[in-house]
Design a protein around this motif. Structure first.
Motif, PDB file in Angstrom:
ATOM      1  N   LYS A   1      31.910  20.580  61.323  1.00  0.00           N
ATOM      2  CA  LYS A   1      31.940  21.294  60.044  1.00  0.00           C
ATOM      3  C   LYS A   1      32.543  20.394  58.977  1.00  0.00           C
ATOM      4  O   LYS A   1      33.637  19.844  59.167  1.00  0.00           O
ATOM      5  CB  LYS A   1      32.765  22.575  60.174  1.00  0.00           C
ATOM      6  N   VAL A   2      31.817  20.251  57.867  1.00  0.00           N
ATOM      7  CA  VAL A   2      32.306  19.470  56.725  1.00  0.00           C
ATOM      8  C   VAL A   2      32.579  20.444  55.590  1.00  0.00           C
ATOM      9  O   VAL A   2      31.720  21.238  55.207  1.00  0.00           O
ATOM     10  CB  VAL A   2      31.266  18.416  56.284  1.00  0.00           C
ATOM     11  N   GLU A   3      33.808  20.399  55.087  1.00  0.00           N
ATOM     12  CA  GLU A   3      34.186  21.296  53.990  1.00  0.00           C
ATOM     13  C   GLU A   3      35.246  20.617  53.154  1.00  0.00           C
ATOM     14  O   GLU A   3      36.197  20.030  53.681  1.00  0.00           O
ATOM     15  CB  GLU A   3      34.713  22.623  54.543  1.00  0.00           C
ATOM     16  N   ASN A   4      35.049  20.679  51.812  1.00  0.00           N
ATOM     17  CA  ASN A   4      35.992  20.043  50.872  1.00  0.00           C
ATOM     18  C   ASN A   4      36.256  18.589  51.235  1.00  0.00           C
ATOM     19  O   ASN A   4      37.374  18.092  51.110  1.00  0.00           O
ATOM     20  CB  ASN A   4      37.330  20.814  50.831  1.00  0.00           C
ATOM     21  N   GLY A   5      35.195  17.904  51.699  1.00  0.00           N
ATOM     22  CA  GLY A   5      35.311  16.470  51.985  1.00  0.00           C
ATOM     23  C   GLY A   5      35.989  16.122  53.293  1.00  0.00           C
ATOM     24  O   GLY A   5      36.162  14.943  53.604  1.00  0.00           O
ATOM     25  N   GLU A  60      35.641  19.124  64.201  1.00  0.00           N
ATOM     26  CA  GLU A  60      34.690  19.442  65.261  1.00  0.00           C
ATOM     27  C   GLU A  60      34.989  20.854  65.731  1.00  0.00           C
ATOM     28  O   GLU A  60      36.097  21.159  66.157  1.00  0.00           O
ATOM     29  CB  GLU A  60      34.828  18.429  66.410  1.00  0.00           C
ATOM     30  N   ILE A  61      33.969  21.731  65.642  1.00  0.00           N
ATOM     31  CA  ILE A  61      34.206  23.132  66.006  1.00  0.00           C
ATOM     32  C   ILE A  61      33.511  23.517  67.305  1.00  0.00           C
ATOM     33  O   ILE A  61      33.653  24.625  67.790  1.00  0.00           O
ATOM     34  CB  ILE A  61      33.790  24.085  64.858  1.00  0.00           C
ATOM     35  N   LYS A  62      32.757  22.585  67.897  1.00  0.00           N
ATOM     36  CA  LYS A  62      32.171  22.831  69.208  1.00  0.00           C
ATOM     37  C   LYS A  62      32.042  21.494  69.941  1.00  0.00           C
ATOM     38  O   LYS A  62      31.603  20.520  69.349  1.00  0.00           O
ATOM     39  CB  LYS A  62      30.788  23.482  69.072  1.00  0.00           C
TER      40      LYS A  62
END
Length: 219
Positions: free
Chosen positions: A209-213, A217-219
């Motif tokens: 997951k990429v968020e706010n730069g 790793e979520i899985k």
């Protein structure tokens, strides 16, 4: 699964434009045969991350390695033959489908392999009659499938896919997703796939997951 050396490694990679930070402190090891989905809101930096891995952009911080050697020291043309970037809205050129599928052989100064081209078309549920079709006759879904076949006339080790099915209907989406999954499962092609479709995530062994730069790793 026991891992050896990663095929691609990002070490504290960052990217800025005009002092605006797009990505920061990205550390990631990608292994041969991985299938990775990249998720996150629009504008979060996913495409930028993929372009950095594809050598279409250069990091402003940190470093990227390919097979243990710094990417900045490698020939970008050679690298892009092994690590292939597939754009969200692929562009076809010249007049016919054959012109497009011949292009990868042309830049390598090799002879066009018509048999391989037809096999590629059949993998995406098209056929040999498409070779002579003119580009302007094709639907959007057909263009995207032909562009994928063009990318895969010479099989890369790593395939980077930037929301390549986002503008397609369900039938075309499924054809492309199934073909790409088959490449990963049967040939061990490493995949990084940007998607906004949560249904896709079940098909990947890792989800980033990429968020706010930033990336996690979520899985």
């Amino acid at each position: 699964m026991a891992h050896t050396q990663p095929i691609i490694s990002l070490k504290r990679v960052g990217f800025q434009i005009n002092s605006k930070s797009i990505l920061s402190d990205i550390t990631l090891d990608i292994y041969e045969g991985d299938s990775i989905a990249l998720v996150g809101p629009s504008g979060s930096g996913k495409s930028t991350l993929l372009k950095l891995i594809g050598s279409l952009l250069s990091p402003t911080e940190g470093r990227i390695q390919f097979k243990g050697a710094d990417l900045s020291q490698q020939n970008p043309i050679d690298y892009r033959q092994e690590v292939s970037y597939f754009f969200q809205n692929a562009v076809l050129f010249d007049e016919t489908v054959r012109d497009n599928l011949d292009f990868p052989a042309e830049i390598r100064q090799e002879t066009f392999d018509e048999k391989r081209a037809i096999e590629g078309l059949e993998k995406v549920r098209l056929n040999a009659t498409y070779l002579t079709k003119e580009i302007h006759e094709l639907s959007g879904g057909e263009k995207q499938r032909i562009a994928l076949v063009r990318n895969l006339m010479y099989m890369p080790r790593v395939l980077l896919l930037d929301e390549v099915t986002s503008s397609l209907d369900q039938i075309n989406r499924d054809i492309i997703l199934n073909y790409v999954r088959q490449l990963n499962e049967a040939q061990g092609t490493t995949l990084l796939w940007i998607t906004h479709n949560n249904d896709d995530l079940q098909y990947f062994n890792r989800v980033l997951k990429v968020e706010n730069g930033l990336m996690e790793e979520i899985k």
